[in-house]
Scaffold this motif. Structure first.
Motif, PDB file in Angstrom:
ATOM      1  N   LYS A 127       0.837  -1.208   0.000  1.00  0.00           N
ATOM      2  CA  LYS A 127       0.000   0.000   0.000  1.00  0.00           C
ATOM      3  C   LYS A 127       0.868   1.253   0.000  1.00  0.00           C
ATOM      4  CE  LYS A 127      -2.732  -1.876   3.193  1.00  0.00           C
ATOM      5  NZ  LYS A 127      -3.437  -1.816   4.457  1.00  0.00           N
ATOM      6  N   TYR A 128       1.956   1.205   0.798  1.00  0.00           N
ATOM      7  CA  TYR A 128       2.855   2.364   0.807  1.00  0.00           C
ATOM      8  C   TYR A 128       3.446   2.570  -0.587  1.00  0.00           C
ATOM      9  CZ  TYR A 128       2.755   1.380   5.816  1.00  0.00           C
ATOM     10  OH  TYR A 128       2.364   1.116   7.094  1.00  0.00           O
ATOM     11  N   LEU A 129       3.758   1.444  -1.241  1.00  0.00           N
ATOM     12  CA  LEU A 129       4.359   1.565  -2.570  1.00  0.00           C
ATOM     13  C   LEU A 129       3.390   2.196  -3.563  1.00  0.00           C
ATOM     14  CD1 LEU A 129       6.386  -1.715  -3.080  1.00  0.00           C
ATOM     15  CD2 LEU A 129       7.234   0.581  -2.711  1.00  0.00           C
ATOM     16  N   SER A 130       2.088   2.037  -3.318  1.00  0.00           N
ATOM     17  CA  SER A 130       1.143   2.652  -4.242  1.00  0.00           C
ATOM     18  C   SER A 130       1.289   4.171  -4.208  1.00  0.00           C
ATOM     19  CB  SER A 130      -0.284   2.228  -3.915  1.00  0.00           C
ATOM     20  OG  SER A 130      -0.751   2.898  -2.777  1.00  0.00           O
ATOM     21  N   PHE A 131       1.743   4.705  -3.069  1.00  0.00           N
ATOM     22  CA  PHE A 131       1.997   6.149  -3.011  1.00  0.00           C
ATOM     23  C   PHE A 131       3.298   6.513  -3.722  1.00  0.00           C
ATOM     24  CE2 PHE A 131      -0.761   5.586   0.713  1.00  0.00           C
ATOM     25  CZ  PHE A 131      -1.738   6.503   0.381  1.00  0.00           C
ATOM     26  N   ALA A 132       4.192   5.505  -3.829  1.00  0.00           N
ATOM     27  CA  ALA A 132       5.459   5.774  -4.499  1.00  0.00           C
ATOM     28  C   ALA A 132       5.231   6.121  -5.969  1.00  0.00           C
ATOM     29  CB  ALA A 132       6.385   4.572  -4.376  1.00  0.00           C
ATOM     30  N   PHE A 133       4.169   5.564  -6.590  1.00  0.00           N
ATOM     31  CA  PHE A 133       3.857   5.918  -7.976  1.00  0.00           C
ATOM     32  C   PHE A 133       3.662   7.430  -8.093  1.00  0.00           C
ATOM     33  CE2 PHE A 133       2.650   1.475  -7.880  1.00  0.00           C
ATOM     34  CZ  PHE A 133       2.931   1.015  -9.145  1.00  0.00           C
ATOM     35  N   VAL A 134       2.888   7.960  -7.140  1.00  0.00           N
ATOM     36  CA  VAL A 134       2.616   9.397  -7.156  1.00  0.00           C
ATOM     37  C   VAL A 134       3.913  10.174  -6.968  1.00  0.00           C
ATOM     38  CG1 VAL A 134       1.199  11.206  -6.199  1.00  0.00           C
ATOM     39  CG2 VAL A 134       0.433   8.859  -6.075  1.00  0.00           C
ATOM     40  N   ALA A 135       4.731   9.704  -6.012  1.00  0.00           N
ATOM     41  CA  ALA A 135       5.969  10.419  -5.708  1.00  0.00           C
ATOM     42  C   ALA A 135       6.902  10.423  -6.917  1.00  0.00           C
ATOM     43  CB  ALA A 135       6.648   9.781  -4.497  1.00  0.00           C
ATOM     44  N   VAL A 136       6.965   9.301  -7.644  1.00  0.00           N
ATOM     45  CA  VAL A 136       7.808   9.252  -8.841  1.00  0.00           C
ATOM     46  C   VAL A 136       7.292  10.247  -9.879  1.00  0.00           C
ATOM     47  CG1 VAL A 136       8.491   7.795 -10.783  1.00  0.00           C
ATOM     48  CG2 VAL A 136       8.570   6.890  -8.471  1.00  0.00           C
ATOM     49  N   MET A 188       1.477  13.512  -0.291  1.00  0.00           N
ATOM     50  CA  MET A 188       2.180  12.898  -1.415  1.00  0.00           C
ATOM     51  C   MET A 188       3.379  13.747  -1.839  1.00  0.00           C
ATOM     52  SD  MET A 188      -1.137  11.700  -3.557  1.00  0.00           S
ATOM     53  CE  MET A 188      -2.347  10.633  -2.798  1.00  0.00           C
ATOM     54  N   VAL A 189       3.186  15.066  -1.830  1.00  0.00           N
ATOM     55  CA  VAL A 189       4.305  15.954  -2.157  1.00  0.00           C
ATOM     56  C   VAL A 189       5.421  15.771  -1.133  1.00  0.00           C
ATOM     57  CG1 VAL A 189       5.010  18.354  -2.367  1.00  0.00           C
ATOM     58  CG2 VAL A 189       2.830  17.617  -3.295  1.00  0.00           C
ATOM     59  N   ILE A 190       5.009  15.529   0.118  1.00  0.00           N
ATOM     60  CA  ILE A 190       6.006  15.399   1.167  1.00  0.00           C
ATOM     61  C   ILE A 190       6.812  14.105   1.022  1.00  0.00           C
ATOM     62  CG2 ILE A 190       6.100  14.864   3.626  1.00  0.00           C
ATOM     63  CD1 ILE A 190       4.099  17.498   3.543  1.00  0.00           C
ATOM     64  N   PHE A 191       6.162  13.028   0.586  1.00  0.00           N
ATOM     65  CA  PHE A 191       6.924  11.797   0.314  1.00  0.00           C
ATOM     66  C   PHE A 191       8.048  12.106  -0.662  1.00  0.00           C
ATOM     67  CE2 PHE A 191       2.603   9.508   0.665  1.00  0.00           C
ATOM     68  CZ  PHE A 191       2.655   9.593   2.036  1.00  0.00           C
ATOM     69  N   CYS A 192       7.663  12.853  -1.692  1.00  0.00           N
ATOM     70  CA  CYS A 192       8.622  13.188  -2.743  1.00  0.00           C
ATOM     71  C   CYS A 192       9.732  14.087  -2.189  1.00  0.00           C
ATOM     72  CB  CYS A 192       7.863  13.859  -3.874  1.00  0.00           C
ATOM     73  SG  CYS A 192       8.871  14.516  -5.168  1.00  0.00           S
ATOM     74  N   ALA A 193       9.358  15.045  -1.354  1.00  0.00           N
ATOM     75  CA  ALA A 193      10.355  15.965  -0.808  1.00  0.00           C
ATOM     76  C   ALA A 193      11.315  15.247   0.137  1.00  0.00           C
ATOM     77  CB  ALA A 193       9.660  17.105  -0.070  1.00  0.00           C
ATOM     78  N   VAL A 194      10.802  14.325   0.934  1.00  0.00           N
ATOM     79  CA  VAL A 194      11.665  13.611   1.867  1.00  0.00           C
ATOM     80  C   VAL A 194      12.643  12.729   1.102  1.00  0.00           C
ATOM     81  CG1 VAL A 194      11.701  11.816   3.632  1.00  0.00           C
ATOM     82  CG2 VAL A 194      10.065  13.666   3.793  1.00  0.00           C
ATOM     83  N   LEU A 225      14.453   9.699  -8.638  1.00  0.00           N
ATOM     84  CA  LEU A 225      13.314   8.800  -8.836  1.00  0.00           C
ATOM     85  C   LEU A 225      13.294   7.713  -7.768  1.00  0.00           C
ATOM     86  CD1 LEU A 225      13.646   8.428 -12.688  1.00  0.00           C
ATOM     87  CD2 LEU A 225      11.898   9.689 -11.470  1.00  0.00           C
ATOM     88  N   VAL A 226      14.466   7.086  -7.555  1.00  0.00           N
ATOM     89  CA  VAL A 226      14.533   6.018  -6.564  1.00  0.00           C
ATOM     90  C   VAL A 226      14.307   6.585  -5.165  1.00  0.00           C
ATOM     91  CG1 VAL A 226      16.037   4.272  -5.574  1.00  0.00           C
ATOM     92  CG2 VAL A 226      16.050   4.659  -8.017  1.00  0.00           C
ATOM     93  N   GLY A 227      14.839   7.780  -4.941  1.00  0.00           N
ATOM     94  CA  GLY A 227      14.653   8.444  -3.653  1.00  0.00           C
ATOM     95  C   GLY A 227      13.185   8.619  -3.321  1.00  0.00           C
ATOM     96  N   ALA A 228      12.376   8.938  -4.342  1.00  0.00           N
ATOM     97  CA  ALA A 228      10.948   9.152  -4.107  1.00  0.00           C
ATOM     98  C   ALA A 228      10.299   7.880  -3.564  1.00  0.00           C
ATOM     99  CB  ALA A 228      10.269   9.588  -5.396  1.00  0.00           C
ATOM    100  N   VAL A 229      10.735   6.727  -4.083  1.00  0.00           N
ATOM    101  CA  VAL A 229      10.171   5.465  -3.597  1.00  0.00           C
ATOM    102  C   VAL A 229      10.515   5.273  -2.122  1.00  0.00           C
ATOM    103  CG1 VAL A 229      10.151   2.974  -3.901  1.00  0.00           C
ATOM    104  CG2 VAL A 229      10.353   4.452  -5.892  1.00  0.00           C
ATOM    105  N   TYR A 230      11.802   5.496  -1.792  1.00  0.00           N
ATOM    106  CA  TYR A 230      12.204   5.374  -0.386  1.00  0.00           C
ATOM    107  C   TYR A 230      11.452   6.382   0.484  1.00  0.00           C
ATOM    108  CZ  TYR A 230      16.029   2.285  -1.742  1.00  0.00           C
ATOM    109  OH  TYR A 230      16.759   1.239  -2.231  1.00  0.00           O
ATOM    110  N   GLY A 231      11.275   7.588  -0.046  1.00  0.00           N
ATOM    111  CA  GLY A 231      10.560   8.614   0.712  1.00  0.00           C
ATOM    112  C   GLY A 231       9.161   8.149   1.067  1.00  0.00           C
ATOM    113  N   ALA A 232       8.446   7.624   0.058  1.00  0.00           N
ATOM    114  CA  ALA A 232       7.077   7.155   0.295  1.00  0.00           C
ATOM    115  C   ALA A 232       7.076   6.029   1.324  1.00  0.00           C
ATOM    116  CB  ALA A 232       6.451   6.682  -1.011  1.00  0.00           C
ATOM    117  N   LEU A 233       8.045   5.117   1.185  1.00  0.00           N
ATOM    118  CA  LEU A 233       8.101   3.993   2.114  1.00  0.00           C
ATOM    119  C   LEU A 233       8.399   4.453   3.536  1.00  0.00           C
ATOM    120  CD1 LEU A 233      10.030   1.082   0.371  1.00  0.00           C
ATOM    121  CD2 LEU A 233       7.688   1.109   1.205  1.00  0.00           C
TER     122      LEU A 233
END
Lengths: 308, 388
Positions: free
Chosen positions: B44-53, B290-296, B302-310
């Motif tokens: 489920k967390y990874l589903s947010f990673a799509f948005v972050a990417v 979602m923006v915050i996942f990306c910022a973190v 791109l890979v960072g966004a996935v880790y951020g969401a997770l």
């Protein structure tokens, strides 16, 4: 949708809903004035603006309990003290936030949005820890209770009139301050050209701090007014932030008069449509119309020409 | 017609390494170390990673901050949920209703006929197409309307945020048509196959990871192509790119549509793994999160966004459960700290401190000296011009 009502009924509906809309207008205008100064003049997106408003509301609540326990004779007048306290509490916090956070982000306007969002989370949790998660309400003094019977179909609540007068007074005050005072001239100079303003001896860092504090202070006053028409909870402020941003953008950032006009049109259309199609659809339709208009006229109703 | 002459034009060694590590973590490490329930949560967390990417492309590269990614996430999620709901409300399953064969919440709201826009969702093919196409169309319309008129920056953020708010109010208000604030719940089967079993959870998790990598590779392609270069140029000096003869609006719309399509897929994967969809994943607050996942994670990685969401989501669940009060303070402080101190997020920390060491080690391991010098430091964030 109008055919089910007689003309006299329609007039009464419009008058009543229009007046209910004026109270919404008052809250919008107080919220939006502060935001218009912060966003329109400084370009900072303050997502925590709603929390500054709620700070004002909590200060009003504290003042009212303070008066009812220690000075019950003066209870009728507590509201005027509360407005002053709310203004200074919010302005002080605003100045602190500007000093510790915002001033590092002036060249990154989109990032102010994220940082102030973080601030709004912290403030909300702080309110929840201090005042509890339950919503609190203030006791409205007697002279503000009741309503005034205009005709047999139209009646007007007195606290509504009071809140409106407060909003109008605040508007006049801010417009005078911005366009008729030396300080306002400095603010406008910094907005138009920061470097040049600095070159002629304006301390732009100080102007920024005062501007931000003023915007937050007005949000605090909005909070005082808010206690008249709703109860205060830790996250009540968040409900208004989107509308308020739309009001500011729709009016044209940087134009205070535009802010007044757009707050009026948005609140009125929302309130009148509400009678015919229910609250949520009225809000959807109003916001949709505003967004549509903004797509065709991105600069808003009134726009200030700024040389970039 | 290969746009890249060498593989390393598409993927540098460092990037290949980071993709490989991510694949290792998601495909081997997590499935082996977590039980099915936890893995489902990670999915489920990874589903947010799509948005972050998608946001890395839009915001990090294109400089367009959208506060309305929840719109697209929601559209994708609702498209999937509507299909599953129709399957769950077959006439046999809903015999006790006044009108059998329509979703239960419609029956509760005294609706006797399936609304027209629900009809096509009887088809799985249509639903799958809608998951990608519906968000894309909406993003295209918003993008064309805004970017052609040179609306950008702060204004774009506020307008997308308003649209997210409008959509949420609409979904909540039209309870009979959309399920209202509860959303579309009680989803059971996909083509007769129970979606709540352990096997289904594993299948959906790996499907989610697979799709995420497809999106990552597409995003990497865009980033390294000429479009990516123009996006970066545009973010820095929009006018110069315009004067060079490029149509800025088209590039912006393109990258916004790509981000929306990714978000739609993410939303659909969420619905499959969670078993419901509700407006609480559409509105203003989730969109900012979602923006915050990306910022973190780092808005340029791109890979960072996935880790951020997770990481943000894991922290939110674990801390949020144990110290609900402290957590919001911590979260607020993290955002402020990241924005003030680490504008390039965790990926920025990696590329300044760790990447040179890793590269040195790789050189020693592979036995060649100082071959193909790479640029470690990510492109510095250029001042985003103040929009009037």
């Amino acid at each position: 949708m109008f055919s089910d009502f007689s003309t006299a009924e329609l007039m009464a509906i419009f008058a009543m809903q229009g007046f209910a809309g004026l109270i919404l207008f008052a809250v919008f205008i107080l919220m939006a004035l502060g935001l218009a100064i912060i966003f329109g003049q400084m370009g900072v997106i303050n997502m925590a603006h709603g929390e500054f408003m709620i700070l004002g509301a909590y200060v009003t609540y504290l003042t009212s309990t303070l008066f009812s326990t220690h000075a019950p004779d003066l209870f009728g007048a507590y509201f005027f003290f509360a407005i002053v306290f709310a203004f200074f509490a919010a302005a002080l916090l605003g100045a602190l936030v500007e000093w510790s956070m915002i001033r590092f982000l002036y060249h990154r306007p989109l990032d102010t949005l994220l940082a102030t969002w973080g601030l709004s989370l912290i403030l909300q949790q702080a309110y929840r820890s201090i005042f509890g998660a339950r919503e609190v309400g203030v006791v409205i003094p007697d002279w503000l209770m009741g309503s005034y019977q205009l005709t047999d179909m139209i009646e007007v609540p007195i606290n509504g009139i009071f809140v409106m007068c407060l909003a109008l007074a605040a508007t006049v005050f801010v417009i005078t301050l911005m366009y008729r005072s030396r300080w306002g001239m400095q603010v406008r100079a910094v907005v138009q050209n920061r470097q040049m303003a600095g070159a002629v001896g304006i301390n732009s860092a100080k102007v920024d701090r005062m501007t931000f504090a003023l915007g937050c202070g007005i949000a605090g006053v909005a909070g005082s007014a808010f206690t008249m028409i709703g109860s205060t909870g830790p996250s009540s402020g968040q409900l208004y932030i989107v509308d308020t941003f739309l009001v500011v953008v729709f009016g044209g950032a940087g134009s205070l008069l535009g802010t007044v006009a757009s707050a009026f049109s948005i609140s009125q259309s929302q309130s009148i449509l509400e009678f015919f199609m229910g609250g949520s659809m009225a809000k959807v339709l109003t916001l949709l119309i505003v967004v549509m208009i903004l797509m065709f006229r991105p600069q808003g109703l009134f726009s200030l020409k700024v040389r970039r | 017609m290969m746009p890249f002459n060498h593989m390393k034009d598409y993927l540098t060694r460092q990037e290949a390494l980071s993709f490989a590590v991510l694949a290792l973590v998601l495909l081997v490490l997590l499935p082996l170390s977590l039980d099915v329930m936890r893995l489902n949560q990670v999915g489920k967390y990874l589903s947010f990673a799509f948005v972050a990417v998608g946001l890395v492309l839009c915001w990090g590269y294109g400089g367009i901050l959208s506060l309305g990614q929840g719109i697209f996430y929601g559209l994708g999620g609702y498209a999937m949920a509507m299909y599953l709901k129709l399957e769950a409300s077959s006439p046999q399953n809903t015999l006790i209703q006044t009108t059998p064969g329509i979703p239960d919440f419609m029956d509760w709201n005294r609706i006797t006929e399936l609304p027209w826009f629900w009809e096509p969702f009887y088809s799985l093919t249509f639903a799958i197409i809608a998951i990608v196409v519906l968000p894309s169309i909406v993003a295209y319309l918003i993008g064309v309307a805004m970017f052609k008129r040179r609306v950008g920056g702060v204004y774009f953020a506020i307008i997308t945020q308003s649209i997210a708010a409008i959509l949420t109010i609409l979904i909540i208000g039209q309870q009979g048509l959309t399920g209202g604030i509860n959303g579309i719940t009680d989803l059971r089967t996909l083509k007769g196959w129970d979606i709540h079993t352990d096997v289904a959870n594993y299948v959906f998790y790996f499907l989610c990871v697979f799709l995420l990598f497809v999106c990552l590779l597409i995003a990497q392609f865009i980033k390294k192509s000429k479009t990516g270069r123009i996006l970066i140029a545009m973010r820095g000096q929009e006018d110069r790119v315009r004067f060079s003869g490029y149509d800025i609006a088209n590039f912006k719309t393109f990258v916004f549509v790509v981000g929306a399509a990714f978000s739609g897929i993410g939303g659909a994967m969420f619905t499959l793994q969670e078993g419901f969809m509700s407006p609480s994943f559409v509105g203003v607050v989730p969109s900012i999160e979602m923006v915050i996942f990306c910022a973190v994670g780092g808005r340029l990685s791109l890979v960072g966004a996935v880790y951020g969401a997770l990481l943000v989501n894991i922290a939110k669940t674990t801390f949020g459960e144990t110290f609900p009060e402290l957590w919001l303070f911590a979260m607020g402080l993290i955002f402020i700290g990241i924005v003030l101190g680490l504008p390039n997020g965790l990926a920025g920390v990696y590329s300044t401190w760790l990447a040179p060491k890793v590269d040195e080690m790789l050189n020693r391991l592979l036995g060649h000296e100082k071959q193909n010098q790479e640029i470690y430091t990510s492109i510095p964030i250029v001042k985003q011009g103040v929009v009037s």
